[in-house]
Design a protein around this motif. Sequence first.
Motif, mmCIF file in Angstrom:
data_model
loop_
_atom_site.group_PDB
_atom_site.id
_atom_site.type_symbol
_atom_site.label_atom_id
_atom_site.label_comp_id
_atom_site.label_asym_id
_atom_site.label_seq_id
_atom_site.Cartn_x
_atom_site.Cartn_y
_atom_site.Cartn_z
ATOM 1 N N MET A 66 0.941 -1.199 0.021
ATOM 2 C CA MET A 66 0.021 -0.047 0.145
ATOM 3 C C MET A 66 0.896 1.202 0.071
ATOM 4 S SD MET A 66 -2.979 -1.123 2.737
ATOM 5 C CE MET A 66 -3.714 0.336 2.675
ATOM 6 N N ALA A 67 0.633 2.204 -0.875
ATOM 7 C CA ALA A 67 1.605 3.357 -0.931
ATOM 8 C C ALA A 67 1.472 4.055 0.210
ATOM 9 C CB ALA A 67 1.022 4.056 -2.219
ATOM 10 N N LEU A 68 0.269 4.408 0.937
ATOM 11 C CA LEU A 68 0.216 5.425 1.991
ATOM 12 C C LEU A 68 1.047 4.704 3.372
ATOM 13 C CD1 LEU A 68 -1.123 8.089 1.830
ATOM 14 C CD2 LEU A 68 -1.915 6.484 0.297
ATOM 15 N N VAL A 69 0.973 3.471 3.455
ATOM 16 C CA VAL A 69 1.807 2.664 4.578
ATOM 17 C C VAL A 69 3.286 3.153 4.158
ATOM 18 C CG1 VAL A 69 2.499 0.508 5.298
ATOM 19 C CG2 VAL A 69 0.202 0.922 4.659
ATOM 20 N N GLN A 70 3.594 2.932 2.810
ATOM 21 C CA GLN A 70 5.009 3.234 2.571
ATOM 22 C C GLN A 70 5.445 4.492 2.770
ATOM 23 O OE1 GLN A 70 7.056 0.503 1.613
ATOM 24 N NE2 GLN A 70 8.833 2.103 2.158
ATOM 25 N N GLU A 78 3.693 15.611 -0.365
ATOM 26 C CA GLU A 78 3.384 15.572 -1.759
ATOM 27 C C GLU A 78 2.968 14.040 -2.384
ATOM 28 O OE1 GLU A 78 5.838 16.272 -6.009
ATOM 29 O OE2 GLU A 78 6.922 16.628 -4.103
ATOM 30 N N ASN A 79 3.997 13.129 -1.816
ATOM 31 C CA ASN A 79 3.539 11.580 -2.229
ATOM 32 C C ASN A 79 2.086 11.267 -2.059
ATOM 33 O OD1 ASN A 79 6.048 11.239 -3.287
ATOM 34 N ND2 ASN A 79 6.831 10.557 -1.489
ATOM 35 N N CYS A 80 1.624 11.645 -0.558
ATOM 36 C CA CYS A 80 0.367 11.147 -0.268
ATOM 37 C C CYS A 80 -0.810 11.931 -1.247
ATOM 38 C CB CYS A 80 0.345 11.564 1.205
ATOM 39 S SG CYS A 80 1.134 10.633 2.457
ATOM 40 N N PHE A 81 -0.486 13.056 -1.445
ATOM 41 C CA PHE A 81 -1.599 13.833 -2.213
ATOM 42 C C PHE A 81 -1.780 13.107 -3.619
ATOM 43 C CE2 PHE A 81 -3.652 17.267 -4.188
ATOM 44 C CZ PHE A 81 -4.171 18.194 -3.484
ATOM 45 N N VAL A 82 -0.744 13.068 -4.045
ATOM 46 C CA VAL A 82 -0.368 12.136 -5.623
ATOM 47 C C VAL A 82 -1.237 10.821 -5.515
ATOM 48 C CG1 VAL A 82 0.849 11.483 -7.337
ATOM 49 C CG2 VAL A 82 1.235 13.659 -6.448
ATOM 50 N N ASP A 83 -0.838 9.977 -4.308
ATOM 51 C CA ASP A 83 -1.241 8.908 -4.272
ATOM 52 C C ASP A 83 -2.962 8.951 -4.085
ATOM 53 O OD1 ASP A 83 0.979 7.517 -4.601
ATOM 54 O OD2 ASP A 83 1.490 7.432 -2.662
ATOM 55 N N PRO A 138 -5.829 3.559 -1.681
ATOM 56 C CA PRO A 138 -6.319 3.714 -0.285
ATOM 57 C C PRO A 138 -5.696 4.071 0.807
ATOM 58 C CG PRO A 138 -5.705 1.343 -0.918
ATOM 59 C CD PRO A 138 -5.332 2.288 -1.843
ATOM 60 N N SER A 139 -6.141 4.572 2.013
ATOM 61 C CA SER A 139 -5.186 4.999 3.041
ATOM 62 C C SER A 139 -5.117 3.816 3.691
ATOM 63 C CB SER A 139 -6.126 5.930 4.057
ATOM 64 O OG SER A 139 -7.089 5.237 4.669
ATOM 65 N N ILE A 140 -4.178 4.057 4.964
ATOM 66 C CA ILE A 140 -3.934 2.719 5.843
ATOM 67 C C ILE A 140 -5.173 2.007 6.361
ATOM 68 C CG2 ILE A 140 -2.796 2.292 7.936
ATOM 69 C CD1 ILE A 140 -0.512 4.296 7.419
ATOM 70 N N LEU A 141 -6.014 2.862 6.581
ATOM 71 C CA LEU A 141 -7.377 2.613 7.008
ATOM 72 C C LEU A 141 -8.226 2.198 6.253
ATOM 73 C CD1 LEU A 141 -7.799 4.899 10.034
ATOM 74 C CD2 LEU A 141 -6.898 2.728 9.832
ATOM 75 N N ALA A 144 -1.883 9.857 6.242
ATOM 76 C CA ALA A 144 -1.659 8.338 5.917
ATOM 77 C C ALA A 144 -3.056 7.559 6.123
ATOM 78 C CB ALA A 144 -0.479 7.675 6.460
ATOM 79 N N ASN A 145 -3.554 7.957 7.368
ATOM 80 C CA ASN A 145 -4.887 7.131 7.583
ATOM 81 C C ASN A 145 -6.097 7.499 7.117
ATOM 82 O OD1 ASN A 145 -3.543 5.248 9.720
ATOM 83 N ND2 ASN A 145 -3.921 6.834 11.495
ATOM 84 N N GLY A 146 -6.015 8.579 6.717
ATOM 85 C CA GLY A 146 -7.121 9.029 5.624
ATOM 86 C C GLY A 146 -8.156 9.560 6.515
#
Length: 209
Positions: free
Chosen positions: A1-5, A60-65, A71-74, A207-209
């Motif tokens: 998962m991108a947000l986890v990373q 930036e990475n989170c915004f793009v993802d 999906p967020s971590i949750l 990241a959790n969203g």
Amino acid sequence: MALVQNLADFRATNVELVAHIAFANAKYANNSYKITRNLREFICESAFLRIFIAWETFVENCFVDYLLNEPSILNNRPAKWVNPISKDHAQEIIIGNQRFMDWSNPETIRKISQIYFHQGYVFNTSLSAIHNDLMDLKTIRNSAAHMSSTTASKLDGLSQRILNNTACVNYTAYKLLFSVDPRSSIINQTVLERYLQLLDVAAEQIANG
């Protein structure tokens, strides 16, 4: 998962840089520093600059993802009003007709988050909560990156406000960051340690969203 990373990368970077700072501030048994003050300041301010860059990169990475429907971590996904086909396309959408996107400015990020996500999603709420702290961090970043009469004056003013001491004159980023923060409820917590704590909480929220 991108947000986890993204969150893992941000935290790993900070752990590494805090270790560099600890090395720079190491002392002998007689309480004297192991390296000279100039070298301590160089290492610590350089590490601080990289911490700030790590924060910008994370946001930036989170915004793009999230724009790419990751999906967020949750396992949450924001309602969004654009559908980029790749990371490059997402970057182009974010930048628009600007020369670049300023990921150090929370107000700018909140504004574009409200354009692309329903109610700005988690960016609007998380960055709003620490808006003033992020702007203060930017002031310290500017001072560490390029000292001038203007940045020096702003840093002295910020130091006086944070430390509640009008005698803060000719301060450096190093001196402010490693002063005990009177705003903290944790005994002997430094200004830098308080900021790191705030950034980590905000990063987890994003990241959790």
